[in-house]
Design a protein around this motif. Structure first.
Motif, PDB file in Angstrom:
ATOM      1  N   MET A   1      15.728  -6.729  -5.955  1.00  0.00           N
ATOM      2  CA  MET A   1      16.315  -5.537  -5.346  1.00  0.00           C
ATOM      3  C   MET A   1      15.237  -4.502  -5.064  1.00  0.00           C
ATOM      4  N   GLY A   2      15.468  -3.705  -4.033  1.00  0.00           N
ATOM      5  CA  GLY A   2      14.538  -2.633  -3.701  1.00  0.00           C
ATOM      6  C   GLY A   2      14.483  -2.400  -2.207  1.00  0.00           C
ATOM      7  N   SER A   3      13.981  -1.258  -1.805  1.00  0.00           N
ATOM      8  CA  SER A   3      13.835  -0.948  -0.388  1.00  0.00           C
ATOM      9  C   SER A   3      12.702  -1.767   0.216  1.00  0.00           C
ATOM     10  N   ARG A   4      12.587  -1.720   1.521  1.00  0.00           N
ATOM     11  CA  ARG A   4      11.497  -2.442   2.182  1.00  0.00           C
ATOM     12  C   ARG A   4      10.137  -1.872   1.751  1.00  0.00           C
ATOM     13  N   HIS A   5      10.076  -0.539   1.587  1.00  0.00           N
ATOM     14  CA  HIS A   5       8.833   0.073   1.128  1.00  0.00           C
ATOM     15  C   HIS A   5       8.498  -0.414  -0.282  1.00  0.00           C
ATOM     16  N   THR A   6       9.510  -0.469  -1.137  1.00  0.00           N
ATOM     17  CA  THR A   6       9.304  -0.967  -2.502  1.00  0.00           C
ATOM     18  C   THR A   6       8.831  -2.406  -2.484  1.00  0.00           C
ATOM     19  N   HIS A   7       9.420  -3.192  -1.603  1.00  0.00           N
ATOM     20  CA  HIS A   7       9.053  -4.601  -1.523  1.00  0.00           C
ATOM     21  C   HIS A   7       7.602  -4.760  -1.074  1.00  0.00           C
ATOM     22  N   GLU A   8       7.175  -3.999  -0.068  1.00  0.00           N
ATOM     23  CA  GLU A   8       5.799  -4.103   0.398  1.00  0.00           C
ATOM     24  C   GLU A   8       4.816  -3.706  -0.708  1.00  0.00           C
ATOM     25  N   HIS A   9       5.151  -2.649  -1.420  1.00  0.00           N
ATOM     26  CA  HIS A   9       4.286  -2.236  -2.534  1.00  0.00           C
ATOM     27  C   HIS A   9       4.275  -3.307  -3.623  1.00  0.00           C
ATOM     28  N   ARG A  10       5.422  -3.911  -3.861  1.00  0.00           N
ATOM     29  CA  ARG A  10       5.531  -4.965  -4.862  1.00  0.00           C
ATOM     30  C   ARG A  10       4.662  -6.158  -4.485  1.00  0.00           C
ATOM     31  N   LEU A  11       4.682  -6.539  -3.215  1.00  0.00           N
ATOM     32  CA  LEU A  11       3.860  -7.665  -2.755  1.00  0.00           C
ATOM     33  C   LEU A  11       2.374  -7.372  -2.955  1.00  0.00           C
ATOM     34  N   GLU A  12       1.972  -6.142  -2.666  1.00  0.00           N
ATOM     35  CA  GLU A  12       0.571  -5.775  -2.852  1.00  0.00           C
ATOM     36  C   GLU A  12       0.161  -5.915  -4.324  1.00  0.00           C
ATOM     37  N   ARG A  13       1.014  -5.445  -5.215  1.00  0.00           N
ATOM     38  CA  ARG A  13       0.723  -5.537  -6.646  1.00  0.00           C
ATOM     39  C   ARG A  13       0.651  -6.995  -7.104  1.00  0.00           C
ATOM     40  N   LEU A  14       1.550  -7.815  -6.593  1.00  0.00           N
ATOM     41  CA  LEU A  14       1.559  -9.235  -6.974  1.00  0.00           C
ATOM     42  C   LEU A  14       0.312  -9.943  -6.461  1.00  0.00           C
ATOM     43  N   ARG A  15      -0.114  -9.591  -5.244  1.00  0.00           N
ATOM     44  CA  ARG A  15      -1.355 -10.191  -4.711  1.00  0.00           C
ATOM     45  C   ARG A  15      -2.540  -9.803  -5.591  1.00  0.00           C
ATOM     46  N   GLU A  16      -2.552  -8.549  -6.024  1.00  0.00           N
ATOM     47  CA  GLU A  16      -3.649  -8.077  -6.868  1.00  0.00           C
ATOM     48  C   GLU A  16      -3.720  -8.841  -8.184  1.00  0.00           C
ATOM     49  N   THR A  17      -2.562  -9.332  -8.655  1.00  0.00           N
ATOM     50  CA  THR A  17      -2.544 -10.082  -9.916  1.00  0.00           C
ATOM     51  C   THR A  17      -2.818 -11.570  -9.707  1.00  0.00           C
TER      52      THR A  17
END
Length: 383
Positions: free
Chosen positions: A297-313
């Motif tokens: 769950m989350g907005s599109r902005h939240t999702h994009e930020h989430r993807l960035e964090r996951l890539r960083e990990t």
């Protein structure tokens, strides 16, 4: 036949013969899938349904004939009549083929055992011969849930082993389907088609985040037949009283719980926390597991930020592609209940490889054939 296991088991325990009509093939818009059955007892009582009412009367009469005469199993086809839509046939436009057979429980004790396992909630598969030489029609072989043993015989060790192996594979993914064995003069000279009925343990729905949306989703998930777990690290929110429809409520950090949870290709994971301190470690674990569906769950902005964090990990792109976020279909949902419908609708569509579009915009039959088995997520993960 497992849709009427309770009645069939009672008749078997009472050693009462009965006629069993099983849907073995459907096309077009036939309303019920292969494996659905109708049975008629010696007293004329009927249980089950094979067409939602369209051809029930004709099949009932055929069951009575086979039961009384003791004749070998017969196959019958029913379809839509262009000349008279109200004649015996499927007015919904589909076609189905039915196998009608007399079952004497004394001759098929493995069927009684399999039905007992179904009622006990244990996984079991029943393979039923639906096409082949007349002497094989209607025979059954049951396979235990762990695949370690099978009961019954189709006439030869090679056939039995081949059927047991394929039935076990279908049971592990929770699918009923037709299989073929034989046709090899050196091993299995008789070519047989069998309908494998499976009763698998319920698939799991893991909901992370003890929020109002989780309460509605747990109710919808349970209604759909999932074994629902709600998990949250906050004990004040993760209580059984707040989630009466969940089978279990767990107080633990989501990623820590998921690391040790039992999952398979039918498991769905719904992340409703939309809080990075929970989401990121949880999704790192989830996206590496061989599960069927992962939504967050989350907005599109939240999702994009989430993807960035996951890539960083270090989460690879092919794993990120499995994540469905924002979670759910576009239904205009606002309330928790509407959102639960949106999420479960996406899960259903994903499970069946469907479009999620309105049926009025999709050409072809309403009830399409069952999709081919979805590639195992494990295979994707190692590709």
């Amino acid at each position: 036949m497992l849709n009427i296991a309770d009645t069939l088991y009672r008749w078997c325990r009472e050693a009462r013969p009965f006629a069993l009509a099983t849907v073995i093939q459907v096309s077009g818009s036939a309303p019920l899938p292969p494996g659905t059955a109708l049975a008629v007892g010696t007293g004329g009582e009927a249980v089950g349904s094979i067409s939602g009412g369209c051809v029930e009367g004709a099949v009932y009469e055929l069951c009575g004939q086979v039961l009384e005469s003791g004749e070998p199993p017969v196959r019958a086809s029913f379809g839509y009549s262009d000349d008279d839509a109200f004649a015996v046939g499927l007015t919904c436009g589909g076609e189905l083929e039915v196998l009608v057979q007399r079952v004497d429980p004394a001759n098929q004790p493995q069927l009684t055992t399999a039905l007992e396992q179904v009622l006990a909630g244990l996984p079991v598969a029943v393979a039923q011969v639906v096409e082949g030489p007349q002497r094989f029609l209607g025979r059954t072989l049951s396979v235990s849930g762990d695949g370690s043993a099978y009961d019954g015989t189709l006439g030869g060790l090679q056939e039995d082993k081949a059927v047991a192996a394929q039935a076990d594979a279908l049971l592990r993914v929770g699918r009923s389907a037709c299989i073929q064995v034989g046709g090899d003069a050196d091993t299995c000279p008789d070519k047989l088609t069998l309908l494998v009925h499976t009763h698998a343990t319920p698939p799991r729905m893991l909901i992370f985040g003890a929020v109002d949306f989780a309460a509605a989703l747990s109710q919808a998930g349970r209604f759909l037949g999932y074994r629902v777990t709600v998990c949250d690290a906050r004990p004040v929110f993760a209580t059984a009283e707040r989630f009466p429809h969940a089978h279990e409520v767990v107080v633990d950090w989501p990623h820590r719980y998921l690391e040790h949870a039992e999952v398979d290709a039918r498991t769905v994971i719904c992340v409703l926390t939309h809080d990075a301190k929970f989401d990121i470690p949880l999704l790192r674990v989830a996206l590496g597991l061989p599960v069927g569906y992962i939504g967050a769950m989350g907005s599109r902005h939240t999702h994009e930020h989430r993807l960035e964090r996951l890539r960083e990990t270090g989460v690879p792109e092919e794993h990120l592609a499995r994540l469905r976020s924002p979670i759910g279909l576009d239904l205009g949902a606002h309330t928790p209940e509407e959102t639960a419908i949106s999420i479960t609708a996406e899960i259903i569509a994903h499970t069946h490889n469907a479009t999620g579009l309105p049926l009025s915009r999709v050409p072809g039959p309403i009830h399409g054939s069952l999709p081919a088995a979805r590639p195992s997520p494990a295979a994707v993960l190692v590709a």
